[in-house]
Design a protein around this motif. Sequence first.
Motif, short mmCIF file in Angstrom:
data_model
loop_
_atom_site.label_atom_id
_atom_site.label_comp_id
_atom_site.label_asym_id
_atom_site.label_seq_id
_atom_site.Cartn_x
_atom_site.Cartn_y
_atom_site.Cartn_z
N ALA A 1 0.84 -1.20 0.00
CA ALA A 1 0.00 0.00 0.00
C ALA A 1 0.87 1.24 0.00
CB ALA A 1 -0.89 0.00 1.23
N LEU A 2 0.25 2.38 -0.28
CA LEU A 2 0.98 3.65 -0.20
C LEU A 2 1.23 4.02 1.26
CD1 LEU A 2 -1.03 5.59 -2.88
CD2 LEU A 2 1.43 5.20 -2.96
N LEU A 3 2.31 4.72 1.48
CA LEU A 3 2.64 5.06 2.86
C LEU A 3 1.57 5.93 3.49
CD1 LEU A 3 4.38 7.52 4.50
CD2 LEU A 3 5.61 7.49 2.36
N PHE A 4 0.81 6.65 2.66
CA PHE A 4 -0.26 7.50 3.18
C PHE A 4 -1.45 6.67 3.66
CE2 PHE A 4 2.32 9.60 0.12
CZ PHE A 4 2.76 10.69 0.84
N GLU A 5 -1.52 5.41 3.19
CA GLU A 5 -2.57 4.50 3.63
C GLU A 5 -2.12 3.70 4.85
OE1 GLU A 5 -4.18 3.86 -0.96
OE2 GLU A 5 -2.56 2.64 -0.16
N HIS B 1 8.27 -1.53 4.37
CA HIS B 1 7.64 -0.79 3.25
C HIS B 1 8.63 -0.67 2.09
CE1 HIS B 1 5.09 2.10 1.20
NE2 HIS B 1 6.03 3.03 1.24
N PRO C 1 2.52 11.49 7.12
CA PRO C 1 2.39 10.24 7.86
C PRO C 1 3.75 9.68 8.23
CG PRO C 1 2.02 9.86 5.53
CD PRO C 1 2.19 11.33 5.69
N GLY C 2 3.84 9.08 9.40
CA GLY C 2 5.07 8.43 9.83
C GLY C 2 4.84 6.94 10.02
N LEU C 3 5.92 6.20 9.98
CA LEU C 3 5.89 4.76 10.26
C LEU C 3 6.97 4.47 11.30
CD1 LEU C 3 5.75 3.20 6.65
CD2 LEU C 3 3.85 3.47 8.24
#
Lengths: 518, 452
Positions: A36-40, A84, A74-76
């Motif tokens: 998925a996109l990092l924004f998701e 990712h 967004p952060g992870l």
Amino acid sequence: MNELNPSGWRPAMGGTSPADAIQTFTGNRALQLEEALLFELGSPDRSGVDFDDVGDIDLTALGPLARSHRADLPGLSEPETVRHYTRLSRQNYAIDLGLFPLGSCTMKHNPRLDEKVARMPGFADVHPLQPVHTVQGALGAINELAHWLIRLTGMHGVAMTPKAGAHGELCGLLCIRAALEAKGDPREVILVPESAHGTNPATAAFAGYRVENIPATPEGRVDLAALTARLGPDVAGVMITNPNTCGLFERDLKTIADAVHAAGGYVYCDGANFNAIVGRVRPGDLGVDAMHINLHKTFSTPHGGGGPGSGPVVLSEALSPFGPLPFTARQPDGSIRLIEEEQANEEHPQAFGRMCAFHGQMGMFTRALAYILSHGADGLRQVSSDAVLNANYVLRRLDDVLDAPFGGAGPCMHEALFSDDGFAEGFSTIDLAKGLIDEGYHPMTVYFPLVVHGAMLVEPTETESKAGLDQFIGAMRSLAERARAGDQLLKSAPHLAPRRRLDETLAARKPKLVYKPA
Amino acid sequence: MRYLPLTDADRSAMLSVIGAGSIDELFADVPAEARLSDPISGLPNHASEMAVERHMARLSANNITAGSVPFFLGAGAYRHHVPASVDHLIQRGEFLTAYTPYQPEIAQGTLQVLFEFQTQVARLFGTDVANASLYDGSTACWEAIAMAARITKRKKAILSSGLHPHYVETARTMAKFTGDFLDASAPELTTDPDDAALIAKIDGATSCVVVQYPDVLGRIPDLGAIAAAVQAKGALLIAVVTEPVALGLLESPGSLGADIVVGEGQSIGVGLQFGGPYLGLFGCREKFLRQIPGRLCGETVDADGKRGFVLTLSTREQHIRREKATSNICTNSGLCALAFSIHMTLLGGEGLMKMAKLSHLRARQTAERLAMIPGVTVVNRHYFNEFVVTLPKDARQVVRDLADRQVLGGVSMGRLYPQVGSLSGALLVAATECTSEDDIEALATALTEVLA
């Protein structure tokens, strides 16, 4: 062993596997993972970096433009981040995975030693504006690379700062323009042969020149008669790519250079294909005044999915005084000086200016220098020899199944050129290219050069083995035969890649360049 | 020659397939007088991995590295902490050794990264869209000026005196050849930038006003007021950000009205690297979409209807448009964009704000400590992580003397503006989250000694 693959390591093919019919819940297919996109995935509350907690601090020194809300990024966490990007990396073809036969783009092995040296703290962790006596090693590396480039090309000076090939082209043309203006003889026209790179006319126009095209001969070289006939007092210079984009050496370059010089102009050589002649031919001996060198091509710095590049420009004695700031100079005591704005008025008064902030692509310089030192003068000569040998081997082993428009014009240099002539009705170069993807290869350069219909430009480079080439040749022969026979499955290739053919028209008609939540 | 796989047996077998007697025959098209028969003399032959590494390590050791001493340099390049996983991930061969993603079916990794990067940059800058990166901040700045000239069909660009002098010089070089007129001047050592004087220069021939935010002296210009004045005259505001970490605590240029925002992305993920490769950031309003220089990645679908990404709108590019191309860009800084994107993903909005807070705090502590030294005056009222002090001596000499005491104390304005006498006593000092309280004390002690 089989005919297509004499080295005998092709895996067993055929049969219908149940795998083709299986739909998975996640959309993943074992090791082929969707991402998925990092924004998701991410949240602005989550972070993979810990900082010392400073609590509420006094922010009045920021003034009235202090932010009222945290940026919406967004952060992870660290493990999520690693996953990712690792998952995404697996959707990419790369030279580390296999042959990347891109003509004129030159994708060769990237030695990891070069990565290691570029990360040495004396190169990676120094600031461009540190006092010059605290960065003697870094300046020494630049100066040493400059010395190699000058010696290998037989030129007089080098401008190190251009940040990519096209930037180098511009640098060379600006040197020509500055030199002509210094003589009080500003001229208007740059001649660009059809066999030159597509970026050349763009660069000439950007430098303020009017571009006039010079045709190619039927055998794919500059039309000498047409070029010399056009020379005159309005021509500032010519831009020639040598070896040219048809993969051929421009035999008449010295004659052309003499004529251009006699007419008061200068010769720019696009050195993108210097890897084909390094150690065997010095452009300076052919009368070239300026030439950029794509360090990532000739001296193997990784392409990184689109850059960074680096395009130093070697210059003749006539053009050297006009090169841009800054540059390095070795002193009699062995120390290296940096000539920038402060010193320029006295020591380099004719410099045309500055092309970018700071000193150029240091990280590329160190990689290229390590590559050059690893090969040395003897090894670099072997590099061009093997690159040319590999290309001619590919040309000879495919010219019975693929049309080779200039195959009779003499040996090719580092790349072999084919066309789609002879394919079944409705089949073209792109079908063969996409078929190569299913065979586990990156496609060759397609539809370039423009002078050949349905062009395919194959550049194996010197870092491919004979067994590796034999397997690639087998795949190409098989695909060529399918294209000639009109195999419909080829029309919709690739079938086995992470994505099938993508709708490029939709992307251009309704551009979606940033993620917006549904 | 460890990188070359062919054996002599391979070479002769291949030559016989080609029908050539020797490699030299393959170079028959080179005029005889230009053909070299031996390796070029005066250059060493190939060397072992160990020997090359030793040579490079010797060069590397002959520098004072930023991480080894108290360090306060900025001026468009900043030392920030880069998490270990950033460099680890960009060294994966599938990213490191991939080509430009012209074959999207087998380049979705790079393409998705670029799409995510564009979105991150647009959100950071407060712009509608962003591109897939340019060479660096200085060339991005010039490309923005050229783009403004195309959009407005006017030729005069007004460059704020707070714009980094290397950026000004880069634009000046290009403008000499394109016929654009640049109005630029050196900064004055005032507490706040003179936004009113800048606004007063705008006229009907102005294509754009270029304002660095924070500016080269670390001051924070009032972008909102400038934007309103620029747009009232039909021109564009170009904001230049050389320290993107500042946007963790400052309002984004786009939200303040900038039409085009460009910047240097080096601070996030890339590292100092003695000046390059760096990362040009470029964002703007959506209505200028088809005028953006450089690469763009767009979302689309594949033949099965799955989401995917491609490079798009390339008909503006020079390899396609030839002499009608609108920029000198032929590549992007893909790997640096990847590093930026990974670092930004690790930070998130929260982490970016914390990093910015810590950088600002260390800068304030530095400014307050230096102000206690006799003869030292802090010029700025407002700043993020960089500010200017005036010294009673030529700052170029002070910087050298500090380095001899193993302190890298800042950038002398005299090095950046050698022709401007009034700036020779000014020192530009930067701090980041990497600056410790001990570093600040070491700088203060060394500076006190040097000025005594």
